[in-house]
Motif scaffolding. Sequence first.
Motif, short mmCIF file in Angstrom:
data_model
loop_
_atom_site.label_atom_id
_atom_site.label_comp_id
_atom_site.label_asym_id
_atom_site.label_seq_id
_atom_site.Cartn_x
_atom_site.Cartn_y
_atom_site.Cartn_z
N LEU A 62 0.86 -1.19 0.00
CA LEU A 62 0.00 0.00 0.00
C LEU A 62 0.89 1.24 0.00
N HIS A 63 1.39 1.56 -1.18
CA HIS A 63 2.28 2.70 -1.34
C HIS A 63 2.33 3.09 -2.81
N GLU A 64 2.92 4.22 -3.08
CA GLU A 64 3.07 4.68 -4.45
C GLU A 64 3.87 3.66 -5.27
N ASN A 65 3.48 3.49 -6.51
CA ASN A 65 4.16 2.55 -7.40
C ASN A 65 5.26 3.30 -8.17
N LYS A 66 6.49 3.13 -7.75
CA LYS A 66 7.59 3.83 -8.41
C LYS A 66 8.86 2.99 -8.38
N GLN A 67 9.85 3.42 -9.13
CA GLN A 67 11.12 2.70 -9.25
C GLN A 67 11.93 2.80 -7.97
N VAL A 68 12.62 1.71 -7.62
CA VAL A 68 13.48 1.74 -6.45
C VAL A 68 14.90 2.15 -6.84
N ASP A 69 15.59 2.77 -5.91
CA ASP A 69 16.96 3.21 -6.12
C ASP A 69 17.87 2.38 -5.21
N ALA A 317 15.84 -5.52 -5.40
CA ALA A 317 14.85 -4.55 -5.88
C ALA A 317 13.43 -5.05 -5.64
N ASP A 318 13.21 -6.34 -5.83
CA ASP A 318 11.88 -6.91 -5.61
C ASP A 318 11.49 -6.82 -4.14
N ALA A 319 12.43 -7.15 -3.25
CA ALA A 319 12.14 -7.07 -1.82
C ALA A 319 11.83 -5.63 -1.41
N MET A 320 12.60 -4.68 -1.93
CA MET A 320 12.36 -3.28 -1.61
C MET A 320 10.97 -2.84 -2.07
N THR A 321 10.61 -3.21 -3.31
CA THR A 321 9.31 -2.83 -3.84
C THR A 321 8.18 -3.42 -3.01
N MET A 322 8.30 -4.68 -2.65
CA MET A 322 7.22 -5.36 -1.95
C MET A 322 7.11 -4.97 -0.48
N CYS A 323 8.15 -4.31 0.03
CA CYS A 323 8.10 -3.86 1.43
C CYS A 323 7.98 -2.34 1.56
N GLY A 324 7.96 -1.63 0.43
CA GLY A 324 7.73 -0.19 0.46
C GLY A 324 8.94 0.66 0.74
N ALA A 325 10.13 0.17 0.35
CA ALA A 325 11.36 0.96 0.50
C ALA A 325 11.86 1.32 -0.90
N PHE A 326 12.00 2.61 -1.17
CA PHE A 326 12.36 3.03 -2.53
C PHE A 326 13.78 3.55 -2.63
N SER A 327 14.49 3.53 -1.53
CA SER A 327 15.93 3.79 -1.51
C SER A 327 16.52 2.96 -0.38
N LEU A 328 17.82 2.79 -0.39
CA LEU A 328 18.44 1.99 0.66
C LEU A 328 18.19 2.60 2.04
N GLY A 329 18.17 3.93 2.10
CA GLY A 329 17.95 4.61 3.36
C GLY A 329 16.56 4.41 3.94
N GLU A 330 15.62 3.98 3.10
CA GLU A 330 14.25 3.75 3.56
C GLU A 330 14.04 2.34 4.10
N ILE A 331 15.04 1.48 3.93
CA ILE A 331 14.92 0.12 4.49
C ILE A 331 15.08 0.20 6.00
N SER A 332 14.08 -0.25 6.73
CA SER A 332 14.08 -0.06 8.18
C SER A 332 13.79 -1.36 8.92
#
Length: 339
Positions: A62-69, A317-332
């Motif tokens: 449940l988040h914006e659909n955009k490319q991960v960095d 990239a798939d894990a980031m997208t499916m968990c809602g992290a769009f940059s490395l800094g957003e992985i929490s």
Amino acid sequence: MTYDELLKNARTCIGPFCKACPVCNGVACRNTIPGPGSKGTGDTAVRNYQKWQEIRLNMDTLHENKQVDTTLPLFGKTFRYPIFAAPVGAVNMHYGEKYDDVRYNDILVSACRENGIAAFTGDGVNSKVMEAAAAAIAKAGGTGIPTIKPWNIGIVREKLEIVKKADAFAVAMDVDAAGLPFLKNMTPPAGSKSVEELREIAEAAGVPFIVKGIMTVRGALKAKEAGAAAIVVSNHGGRVLDQCPATAEVLPEIADAVGNDMKIFVDGGIRSGTDVFKALAHGADAVLIARPFVTAVYGGAAEGISVYVQKLAGELADAMTMCGAFSLGEISADMVRRG
């Protein structure tokens, strides 16, 4: 070439010890030294892998659909992914005679650079190993991290003079290698380092200095006191001490203690882009991976490295997208859970 084809190719030339397993989990080779296994019962390498598998991802779409960095800025360079090849030595003895350290590092360093990451290179008793690694790093424009064994200070300074010619952007020392047999009983002594000795080496390096082999908060604080720019949470793949905790078990407390003061890498049993995500969620800035990069070189040389890196990158990239992290800094930390 697919990843399965890479593994199949590797099995034809990788030697009697490594099996190029579909999942490099330390079980088939658990106590084979020489070979890729670990010391004693082989428990530590197996535990390294298993503890990452016990961590689960918290899916949230449940988040914006955009490319991960997935890019990582580090010590003045920007890398495409937070993934580094770990240092490996004596590949001809442990993995098979198709390659020696000189040829292995030459392929590894350039292929990693071409794929947007960097390799840590190994060290050995033969000075030609470090000389060739430095030459490979120089050829790659300094995109590599030479890793010096914890020799006595005289030899360390000789090695630093070699690596400085490579214009490497950082230099490392794997202090956990103090447990390797060939370092013991040397004259003058080699092996473990005091804070004062480590500080002297860090100052002599002249570039960001990375201490590999930290497994406790106390050790991390000592590395900080010595002036290290980064640490690698590592038990040397289980090759120097049996019955260690897994790196996944100690990473969070170490990151909490020093994560604001230095960069934190972690290795040990990380085998997929999903594992990379878990490591970053637990406080690491980047990861090191060793054994599968050896398999990649034996199975496909530079192309093998590309195949493996792209596999890891896609999974991350798939894990980031499916968990809602769009940059490395957003992985929490709240994006993962244990058990």
